[in-house]
Design an enzyme around this catalytic site. Structure first.
Site, PDB file in Angstrom:
ATOM      1  N   GLU A 177       0.802  -1.116   0.073  1.00 19.70           N
ATOM      2  CA  GLU A 177       0.067   0.104  -0.054  1.00 19.70           C
ATOM      3  C   GLU A 177       0.713   1.236   0.090  1.00 19.70           C
ATOM      4  O   GLU A 177       0.448   2.290  -0.569  1.00 19.70           O
ATOM      5  CB  GLU A 177      -0.964   0.043   1.200  1.00 19.70           C
ATOM      6  CG  GLU A 177      -2.050  -1.096   1.404  1.00 19.70           C
ATOM      7  CD  GLU A 177      -3.036  -0.898   0.252  1.00 19.70           C
ATOM      8  OE1 GLU A 177      -3.282   0.138  -0.542  1.00 19.70           O
ATOM      9  OE2 GLU A 177      -3.813  -1.916   0.297  1.00 19.70           O
ATOM     10  N   ARG A 227     -10.138  10.964  -3.692  1.00 15.58           N
ATOM     11  CA  ARG A 227     -10.018   9.955  -2.970  1.00 15.58           C
ATOM     12  C   ARG A 227      -9.947   8.555  -3.700  1.00 15.58           C
ATOM     13  O   ARG A 227      -9.366   7.554  -3.236  1.00 15.58           O
ATOM     14  CB  ARG A 227     -10.869   9.818  -1.670  1.00 15.58           C
ATOM     15  CG  ARG A 227     -10.623   8.525  -0.696  1.00 15.58           C
ATOM     16  CD  ARG A 227     -11.335   8.707   0.610  1.00 15.58           C
ATOM     17  NE  ARG A 227     -10.866   7.631   1.385  1.00 15.58           N
ATOM     18  CZ  ARG A 227     -11.449   7.452   2.778  1.00 15.58           C
ATOM     19  NH1 ARG A 227     -12.299   8.332   3.301  1.00 15.58           N
ATOM     20  NH2 ARG A 227     -10.968   6.360   3.409  1.00 15.58           N
ATOM     21  N   ASN A 231      -7.755   3.882  -5.108  1.00 13.84           N
ATOM     22  CA  ASN A 231      -8.155   2.789  -5.305  1.00 13.84           C
ATOM     23  C   ASN A 231      -7.177   2.135  -6.352  1.00 13.84           C
ATOM     24  O   ASN A 231      -7.689   1.131  -7.075  1.00 13.84           O
ATOM     25  CB  ASN A 231      -9.568   2.656  -5.865  1.00 13.84           C
ATOM     26  CG  ASN A 231     -10.626   2.937  -4.809  1.00 13.84           C
ATOM     27  OD1 ASN A 231     -10.396   2.798  -3.741  1.00 13.84           O
ATOM     28  ND2 ASN A 231     -11.747   3.849  -4.751  1.00 13.84           N
ATOM     29  N   HIS A 234      -6.677  -1.642  -7.163  1.00 15.66           N
ATOM     30  CA  HIS A 234      -8.074  -2.185  -6.692  1.00 15.66           C
ATOM     31  C   HIS A 234      -8.850  -2.990  -7.542  1.00 15.66           C
ATOM     32  O   HIS A 234      -9.566  -3.855  -7.170  1.00 15.66           O
ATOM     33  CB  HIS A 234      -8.515  -1.298  -5.550  1.00 15.66           C
ATOM     34  CG  HIS A 234      -7.839  -1.272  -4.202  1.00 15.66           C
ATOM     35  ND1 HIS A 234      -6.566  -0.477  -4.254  1.00 15.66           N
ATOM     36  CD2 HIS A 234      -7.995  -1.583  -2.871  1.00 15.66           C
ATOM     37  CE1 HIS A 234      -6.277  -0.589  -3.152  1.00 15.66           C
ATOM     38  NE2 HIS A 234      -7.068  -1.112  -2.149  1.00 15.66           N
ATOM     39  N   HIS A 238      -9.042  -6.489  -6.566  1.00 16.02           N
ATOM     40  CA  HIS A 238     -10.172  -7.311  -5.768  1.00 16.02           C
ATOM     41  C   HIS A 238     -10.737  -8.321  -6.597  1.00 16.02           C
ATOM     42  O   HIS A 238     -10.946  -9.441  -6.122  1.00 16.02           O
ATOM     43  CB  HIS A 238     -11.262  -6.421  -5.793  1.00 16.02           C
ATOM     44  CG  HIS A 238     -11.393  -5.611  -4.477  1.00 16.02           C
ATOM     45  ND1 HIS A 238     -11.915  -4.222  -4.368  1.00 16.02           N
ATOM     46  CD2 HIS A 238     -10.564  -5.389  -3.378  1.00 16.02           C
ATOM     47  CE1 HIS A 238     -11.728  -3.832  -3.186  1.00 16.02           C
ATOM     48  NE2 HIS A 238     -10.852  -4.338  -2.764  1.00 16.02           N
TER      49      HIS A 238
END
Ligand SMILES: NC(=O)c1ccc[n+]([C@@H]2O[C@H](COP(=O)([O-])OP(=O)(O)OC[C@H]3O[C@@H](n4cnc5c(N)ncnc54)[C@H](O)[C@@H]3O)[C@@H](O)[C@H]2O)c1
Length: 337
Positions: A177, A227, A231, A234, A238
């Site tokens: 991250e 924001r 991601n 992601h 995911h």
């Protein structure tokens, strides 16, 4: 080191300092009922260290791992609080990684329509990312973060001494991250991770990654715009995570793999792979790309056939882009597994 998330009445400090776990009582009001939420993989001494500082401390220890981030865990915490007579002025404290953090936060967000909570993150994933920003959630079935709320903690205490017991794979998982942050917003952090010893510079890495995340959260607390840059990695990540099932890769490992197809410069891609190798992150996944794509279609950030993804053309500059599923398929098949 101290950072402040300036979010008006929901502002809070993030303390990054070895040894602070023993001093939480000096930083926050523990003279009320306190429910410490952790899991059975977190060394018990950290929970004990927190309970020792409370006048009336209770604990709820969840099963470790993603399976613990469930409606049942959330319900168990609420039931314990109700039994122990918790009211709106009492407190929840999460001690552990992103799993107890997300569930404890959702319990705090929903108990009597919201009570105070603190985060004492003990994984790199939680210290770098999950503990800050107020996103709380539980999973439902195999789908992540189905029920949740934005509920900012009152304080975050990141004691890097707690990372000494963290297994190396989880250490690297959270550092993925920090690498994400570096790619989308902080070229200096990337160069630090690329050129310097990671263990010796851990606190600086934590600090820079958190500083970037806090800045983004301050400008866009509920993920309406900027924001969404966080991601990065992601959308595909995911999909890889879901396709691997419970025995598959860890969240940060999947995010790192999901970033690779989104890097447009070949040189930067090569440098990123080198940093991933240095951190001990995997460079490939074994799941079938069609299965990954299948799970990506369940992405809650999807709007019809349009997906907002984050791409990086230049180091430190992430940009949002809207693509169709077919365009996404090309990215997955071109650079994926
Ligand atoms: N809320 C957010 O903004 C946010 C951001 C990123 C990730 N997340 C969520 O966080 C979760 C992943 O978090 P995680 O990677 O911290 O996983 P985790 O909470 O499952 O912790 C990983 C493992 O490490 C163990 N552990 C924790 N601290 C330890 C320590 N100090 N020493 C030894 N063992 C320790 C745990 O028992 C667990 O087995 C995912 O559910 C993800 O969706 C949330």
């Amino acid at each position: 080191m101290k950072l402040t998330a300036a979010l008006g009445p929901a502002s809070y400090d993030v303390i990054i300092k070895p040894g602070t776990l023993a001093r939480v009582h000096r930083l926050a009001n523990l003279r009320r009922r306190v429910m410490v939420v952790s899991d059975d993989g977190v060394p018990a001494k950290y929970v004990k260290a927190l309970l020792q500082q409370c006048d009336e401390g209770h604990s709820c220890i969840l099963p470790q791992g993603e399976g613990g981030k469930s409606i049942e865990s959330w319900q168990a915490i609420l039931a314990r609080m109700l039994d122990a007579g918790f009211d709106r002025h009492d407190l929840v404290v999460a001690v552990g990684g992103g799993v107890p953090g997300d569930v404890a936060g959702f319990a705090a967000a929903s108990y009597m329509r919201g009570i105070d909570w603190l985060q004492v993150p003990t994984t790199t994933m939680a210290q770098i990312d999950a503990s800050v920003g107020g996103k709380t959630a539980v999973n439902l079935g195999g789908t992540k973060n189905v029920a949740g709320a934005f509920h900012q903690p009152r304080l975050v205490v990141a004691d890097s001494n707690t990372l000494k017991t963290l297994p190396p794979r989880h250490m690297a998982n959270g550092l993925a991250e920090a690498l994400k942050t570096a790619l989308i917003g902080d070229a200096d952090l990337f160069e630090l991770m690329e050129q310097k010893d990671i263990a010796q510079n851990l606190e600086r890495i934590l600090y820079l990654a958190l500083r970037y995340k806090i800045g983004v959260v301050e400008r866009d607390a509920t993920e309406q715009g900027e924001r969404r840059l966080l991601n990065f990695g992601h959308t595909i990540g995911h999909g890889i995570e879901a396709a691997g099932g419970p025995q598959g890769l860890l969240h940060g490992e999947c995010v790192a793999l999901g970033m690779l197809p989104m890097i447009e410069s070949k040189t930067l891609l090569r440098r990123t792979r080198a940093v991933m190798r240095k951190l001990g992150l995997p460079l490939k996944y074994t799941a079938d790309p069609d299965t990954v794509l299948h799970y990506m279609q369940r992405d809650k950030k999807r709007e019809g056939d349009r997906y907002t993804i984050v791409r990086v053309k230049t180091l430190g500059e992430g940009a949002l882009e809207t693509v169709t599923f077919d365009e996404l398929r090309l990215l997955v098949k071109g650079n994926g597994g």
